[in-house]
Design a protein around this motif. Structure first.
Motif, PDB file in Angstrom:
ATOM      1  N   VAL A   1       1.383  -1.661  -0.385  1.00  0.00           N
ATOM      2  CA  VAL A   1      -0.127   0.006   0.372  1.00  0.00           C
ATOM      3  C   VAL A   1       0.737   1.205   0.109  1.00  0.00           C
ATOM      4  N   ALA A   2       2.716   1.521  -0.214  1.00  0.00           N
ATOM      5  CA  ALA A   2       3.547   2.370   0.516  1.00  0.00           C
ATOM      6  C   ALA A   2       3.293   3.259  -0.800  1.00  0.00           C
ATOM      7  N   GLU A   3       2.894   2.816  -2.469  1.00  0.00           N
ATOM      8  CA  GLU A   3       2.899   4.054  -3.175  1.00  0.00           C
ATOM      9  C   GLU A   3       1.228   5.133  -2.595  1.00  0.00           C
ATOM     10  N   GLU A   4       0.015   4.580  -2.761  1.00  0.00           N
ATOM     11  CA  GLU A   4      -1.278   5.077  -2.623  1.00  0.00           C
ATOM     12  C   GLU A   4      -1.064   5.924  -1.283  1.00  0.00           C
ATOM     13  N   PHE A   5      -0.275   5.279  -0.130  1.00  0.00           N
ATOM     14  CA  PHE A   5      -0.258   5.688   1.265  1.00  0.00           C
ATOM     15  C   PHE A   5       0.714   7.461   1.069  1.00  0.00           C
ATOM     16  N   LEU A   6       1.676   6.824   0.363  1.00  0.00           N
ATOM     17  CA  LEU A   6       2.566   7.741  -0.105  1.00  0.00           C
ATOM     18  C   LEU A   6       1.653   9.554  -0.678  1.00  0.00           C
ATOM     19  N   ALA A   7       1.298   8.764  -1.539  1.00  0.00           N
ATOM     20  CA  ALA A   7       0.415   9.548  -2.654  1.00  0.00           C
ATOM     21  C   ALA A   7      -0.495  10.736  -1.014  1.00  0.00           C
ATOM     22  N   ALA A   8      -1.076  10.057  -0.695  1.00  0.00           N
ATOM     23  CA  ALA A   8      -2.334  10.214   0.093  1.00  0.00           C
ATOM     24  C   ALA A   8      -2.353  11.006   1.070  1.00  0.00           C
ATOM     25  N   LEU A   9      -0.501  10.823   1.602  1.00  0.00           N
ATOM     26  CA  LEU A   9      -0.429  11.309   2.879  1.00  0.00           C
ATOM     27  C   LEU A   9       0.099  12.622   2.070  1.00  0.00           C
ATOM     28  N   CYS A  10       1.176  12.500   1.053  1.00  0.00           N
ATOM     29  CA  CYS A  10       1.934  14.060   0.551  1.00  0.00           C
ATOM     30  C   CYS A  10       0.422  15.314   0.484  1.00  0.00           C
ATOM     31  N   GLU A  11      -0.664  14.731   0.133  1.00  0.00           N
ATOM     32  CA  GLU A  11      -1.534  15.717   0.065  1.00  0.00           C
ATOM     33  C   GLU A  11      -2.334  16.080   1.586  1.00  0.00           C
ATOM     34  N   GLN A  12      -2.581  14.684   2.118  1.00  0.00           N
ATOM     35  CA  GLN A  12      -2.492  15.546   3.270  1.00  0.00           C
ATOM     36  C   GLN A  12      -1.599  16.478   4.155  1.00  0.00           C
ATOM     37  N   ALA A  13      -0.253  16.597   3.624  1.00  0.00           N
ATOM     38  CA  ALA A  13       0.726  17.607   4.544  1.00  0.00           C
ATOM     39  C   ALA A  13       0.381  18.969   4.174  1.00  0.00           C
ATOM     40  N   ARG A  14       0.106  18.993   1.979  1.00  0.00           N
ATOM     41  CA  ARG A  14      -0.431  20.111   1.993  1.00  0.00           C
ATOM     42  C   ARG A  14      -1.356  20.654   2.262  1.00  0.00           C
ATOM     43  N   ARG A  15      -2.725  19.670   2.471  1.00  0.00           N
ATOM     44  CA  ARG A  15      -3.144  20.665   3.361  1.00  0.00           C
ATOM     45  C   ARG A  15      -2.905  20.920   4.451  1.00  0.00           C
ATOM     46  N   TRP A  16      -2.361  19.942   5.747  1.00  0.00           N
ATOM     47  CA  TRP A  16      -2.319  20.741   6.763  1.00  0.00           C
ATOM     48  C   TRP A  16      -0.974  22.337   6.382  1.00  0.00           C
ATOM     49  N   THR A  17      -0.448  22.328   5.331  1.00  0.00           N
ATOM     50  CA  THR A  17       0.693  23.529   5.383  1.00  0.00           C
ATOM     51  C   THR A  17       0.137  24.827   5.054  1.00  0.00           C
ATOM     52  N   ALA A  18      -1.484  24.400   4.945  1.00  0.00           N
ATOM     53  CA  ALA A  18      -2.247  25.508   4.075  1.00  0.00           C
ATOM     54  C   ALA A  18      -3.215  26.071   5.563  1.00  0.00           C
ATOM     55  N   ASN A  19      -3.068  25.568   6.769  1.00  0.00           N
ATOM     56  CA  ASN A  19      -3.110  26.394   7.737  1.00  0.00           C
ATOM     57  C   ASN A  19      -2.344  25.770   9.179  1.00  0.00           C
ATOM     58  N   ALA A  20      -1.597  25.805   8.591  1.00  0.00           N
ATOM     59  CA  ALA A  20      -0.357  25.895   9.678  1.00  0.00           C
ATOM     60  C   ALA A  20       0.274  26.006  10.711  1.00  0.00           C
ATOM     61  N   GLN A  21       0.036  25.586  11.904  1.00  0.00           N
ATOM     62  CA  GLN A  21       0.792  27.533  13.176  1.00  0.00           C
ATOM     63  C   GLN A  21       2.292  26.797  13.168  1.00  0.00           C
ATOM     64  N   PRO A  22       2.757  27.445  13.932  1.00  0.00           N
ATOM     65  CA  PRO A  22       4.913  28.204  13.819  1.00  0.00           C
ATOM     66  C   PRO A  22       4.851  26.863  14.885  1.00  0.00           C
ATOM     67  N   LEU A  23       6.079  26.746  14.849  1.00  0.00           N
ATOM     68  CA  LEU A  23       7.216  25.843  16.187  1.00  0.00           C
ATOM     69  C   LEU A  23       7.022  26.896  17.418  1.00  0.00           C
ATOM     70  N   VAL A  24       7.453  26.643  18.250  1.00  0.00           N
ATOM     71  CA  VAL A  24       7.407  27.125  19.730  1.00  0.00           C
ATOM     72  C   VAL A  24       8.376  28.033  19.550  1.00  0.00           C
ATOM     73  N   ASP A  25       9.372  28.202  18.649  1.00  0.00           N
ATOM     74  CA  ASP A  25      10.848  29.809  18.612  1.00  0.00           C
ATOM     75  C   ASP A  25      11.300  28.687  17.469  1.00  0.00           C
ATOM     76  N   ARG A  26      12.219  29.820  16.898  1.00  0.00           N
ATOM     77  CA  ARG A  26      12.728  29.066  15.656  1.00  0.00           C
ATOM     78  C   ARG A  26      14.293  28.297  15.829  1.00  0.00           C
ATOM     79  N   ARG A  27      14.468  28.933  17.410  1.00  0.00           N
ATOM     80  CA  ARG A  27      15.914  27.344  17.734  1.00  0.00           C
ATOM     81  C   ARG A  27      14.403  25.995  17.513  1.00  0.00           C
TER      82      ARG A  27
END
Length: 456
Positions: free
Chosen positions: A278-304
């Motif tokens: 299931v790796a190929e389909e899983f990776l494609a779906a995970l990349c799409e999920q990552a793009r959605r999360w980035t579109a509404n991302a919260q910051p890390l606690v600091d630059r460090r």
């Protein structure tokens, strides 16, 4: 640590700058707080358990009344969105209420001795408890440790993370007014303050939630003083994806585990093992999920922290990992980092060996469930793990073999109320939650009451 320390700067991760200054505890402050807690101990320990529970319940009401203020402080200091931060505050309230009910019914037991005697075991407060709490869920974690300590008759000194000192100070102020003077104190400061508290010969318990290196330092200090070390250290939680699950569903689970709170949860998914079927389909779906999360991302606690996360990603790519999504530091201010997916990861890469604590999903494709499970088990940490499988046999095997405190099957987050678990190995020791935390905060005394022989 000296007696002349610069104040702590409160720096928001969204746009940088300094929005507040808080006093930094000195050597004298540390010694004074521990002495004050020691002096308040006898009276608080002798307070009836029902009254201690009532005080904790009133403190919970106070925190609930100021939930918005606390959530705003968490958001400004750590970047956690307000609604999510408020959920954390209310989770802390719920924990305080839970211990307010459980504390007064925490009990010992009778023993079967000789007919002419009475034998029993009774829990007693351990003494002065130091609570060293993290920034990623500051109110909920602090409420758990402090609530269990106080309701069982201990006094407490709380040192919140230097990344959220204002949140810690606010929480301490809301709680402390419901207890006698000296029973609960809050100190602001960096790691040196925490180390000084942990090394005090007049402290009986040091409860720490945070990184593994700091936890090990706490354990060394406690070994010298005889204090009890209660530790939840870092994790490197695996996710194993079997061949018989829907890959899109599995990818959504993986994204939730890896990207929630920008990957800054103790039980975030840190490494993923997916069956090749299931790796190929899983990776494609995970990349799409990552793009959605980035579109509404919260910051890390600091630059460090962002630099730490990016170093893991860059090193993995240099060592042969393939970057599918993310992996670039954004321009401009703030401490944002995109949701990132890596594949072709190998066990020796730092992103697979260490806790990244950011929105990164490193994926390793495996030939079988057995291979994925074996590699998931091969790690020095032992906090939690997740398995996604439709096979009851594989689920049974996984929860029995994974050397971690918590195993989740077919859900990266969730569980029944009151659950508690022992972290293993580098991830710590002792119960940090649930009714069992009351046992950690008390010591059992065995009593034998015999009859005196009458005077002749």
């Amino acid at each position: 640590m000296t007696d002349m320390r610069a104040p702590l700067e409160v720096q928001p991760p969204l746009d940088g700058g300094v929005i507040d200054l808080l006093p930094h505890a000195t050597d004298d402050d540390v010694a004074g707080a521990v002495l004050t807690a020691r002096e308040a101990l006898a009276g608080w320990a002798a307070t009836p358990a029902g009254e201690r529970g009532a005080a904790l319940r009133a403190a919970a009401d106070e925190v609930r009344a100021h939930a918005d203020e606390l959530a705003a402080a968490v958001e400004s200091e750590t970047g956690r969105p307000f609604d999510s931060a408020r959920e954390g505050v209310l989770a802390g309230v719920s924990t305080l209420e839970q211990y307010a009910e459980l504390g007064p019914v925490h009990r010992g037991r009778s023993l079967l001795g000789s007919p002419g005697a009475v034998d029993f075991m009774v829990p007693e407060p351990r003494g002065v408890v130091v609570a060293l709490t993290p920034w990623n869920d500051p109110v909920a974690v602090a409420c758990g440790l402090l609530g269990a300590a106080l309701v069982t008759g201990n006094t407490a000194v709380h040192k919140p993370s230097e990344r959220c000192p204002r949140t810690g100070a606010l929480l301490g102020g809301f709680l402390a007014g419901h207890f006698p003077p000296g029973v609960l104190q809050t100190l602001s400061g960096d790691g040196e303050v925490g180390a000084a508290l942990a090394a005090s010969a007049h402290v009986d318990v040091v409860a720490h939630v945070g990184g593994t290196a700091t936890g090990r330092s706490v354990a060394r200090s406690c070994a010298l003083t005889g204090a009890k070390a209660l530790l939840e250290n870092g994790g490197n939680d695996p996710l194993v994806v079997d061949a018989d699950v829907d890959p899109a569903w599995a990818a959504a689970q993986a994204a939730t585990g890896a990207f929630t709170n920008a990957g800054q949860l103790c039980t975030s998914v840190e490494r993923i093992f997916v069956h090749e079927a299931v790796a190929e389909e899983f990776l494609a779906a995970l990349c799409e999920q990552a793009r959605r999360w980035t579109a509404n991302a919260q910051p890390l606690v600091d630059r460090r922290m962002r630099d730490h996360v990016h170093a893991h990603v860059a090193e993995a790519v240099a060592d042969g990992a393939e970057l599918l999504v993310g992996g670039e530091v954004p321009g401009g201010g703030g401490a944002h980092y995109p949701a990132t997916v890596l594949t072709r990861c190998t066990p020796g890469m730092r992103v697979m060996r260490e806790e990244t604590f950011g929105p990164v999903a490193p994926v390793r494709v495996v030939a079988s469930f057995e291979e994925g499970l074996a590699e998931a088990c091969a790690d020095e940490h032992g906090l939690a793990a997740t398995v996604l499988t439709g096979s009851m046999a594989n689920a049974q095997r996984a929860w029995r073999e994974l050397p971690v405190g918590t195993v989740k099957v077919n859900a990266v987050f969730g569980g029944a109320p009151g659950g508690a678990a022992h972290p293993r190995r580098a991830s710590g020791t002792g119960f940090g939650y649930g009714p069992e935390l009351l046992d950690e905060m008390t010591a059992v005394k065995v009593v034998h009451l015999g009859q005196a022989e009458a005077r002749r």
